[in-house]
Enzyme design. Structure first.
Site, PDB file in Angstrom:
ATOM      1  CG  HIS A  17      -1.614  -0.671   1.386  1.00 56.57           C
ATOM      2  ND1 HIS A  17      -2.148  -1.755   2.397  1.00 56.57           N
ATOM      3  CD2 HIS A  17      -3.263  -0.883   0.743  1.00 56.57           C
ATOM      4  CE1 HIS A  17      -3.075  -2.779   2.502  1.00 56.57           C
ATOM      5  NE2 HIS A  17      -3.542  -2.274   1.164  1.00 56.57           N
ATOM      6  CB  SER A 130      -3.969  -6.857   4.454  1.00 57.28           C
ATOM      7  OG  SER A 130      -3.637  -5.705   4.216  1.00 57.28           O
TER       8      SER A 130
END
Ligand code: PNS
Length: 165
Positions: A17, A130
């Protein structure tokens, strides 16, 4: 410069990210990270915890000048209320494409003034998600290459309290 929103679950934020965010920061100003509910996912961290981790992670890696908000509802409503021109999404591999295509076209149908722009992550993060980070952390694996220290600590605390209370 166009104003952009970088939305995601960020459950938790990873170096993947952050890589997209650094790229987006060169193209858009202001850049606002929105920690948004994904109705398809059951998060490990609350939305407030995720926001705090994004803020801490950005501080830890020395990235400033990025707004961080939480939002619950339709992403396009968030984009409109902030008056952003662009929604930024990261692309890792072709496996991301179908969902991202659907999301972008739905958002365009809801408001054609807001463009979705895809930025590719660095190759070294193309496998990272994630979910994978949580899986490794859950079984006590080393996630230090995948997430900043503050996130590593939060994962340890979360899984410790989940399984040892
Ligand atoms: O990091 P993620 O989980 O891939 O992010 C997905 C997210 C949160 C951007 C997406 O689920 C979203 O936009 N959620 C808000 C509801 C919405 O607007 N859905 C898209 C139109 S159906």
């Amino acid at each position: 410069m166009p104003k952009a929103l970088y939305p995601g679950s960020f459950d938790p934020i990873t170096y993947g990210h952050i890589d997209v965010l650094v790229r987006a920061k060169k193209l858009f100003r202001p850049l606002i990270v929105a920690v948004v509910e994904n109705p398809r996912k059951t998060p490990l961290f609350s939305v407030e915890e995720r926001k705090r981790l994004v803020e801490e992670a950005l501080r830890e890696v020395g990235i400033g000048d990025v707004g961080v908000i939480t939002y619950s509802g339709l992403l396009i409503e968030c984009a409109k209320s902030l008056g952003v021109d662009v929604i930024v999404r990261g692309l890792r591999a072709t496996s991301d494409f179908d969902y991202e295509f659907q999301l972008a076209l739905t958002n365009r149908d809801l408001d054609s003034d807001v463009e979705t722009v895809f930025l590719m992550t660095a190759g070294k993060y193309s496998f990272l998600s994630s979910s994978i980070v949580k899986e490794v952390a859950r079984y006590g694996g080393d996630v230090s290459k995948f997430v900043p220290k503050c996130v590593e600590r939060a994962l340890k605390d979360k899984y410790h309290s989940k399984y040892h209370s």
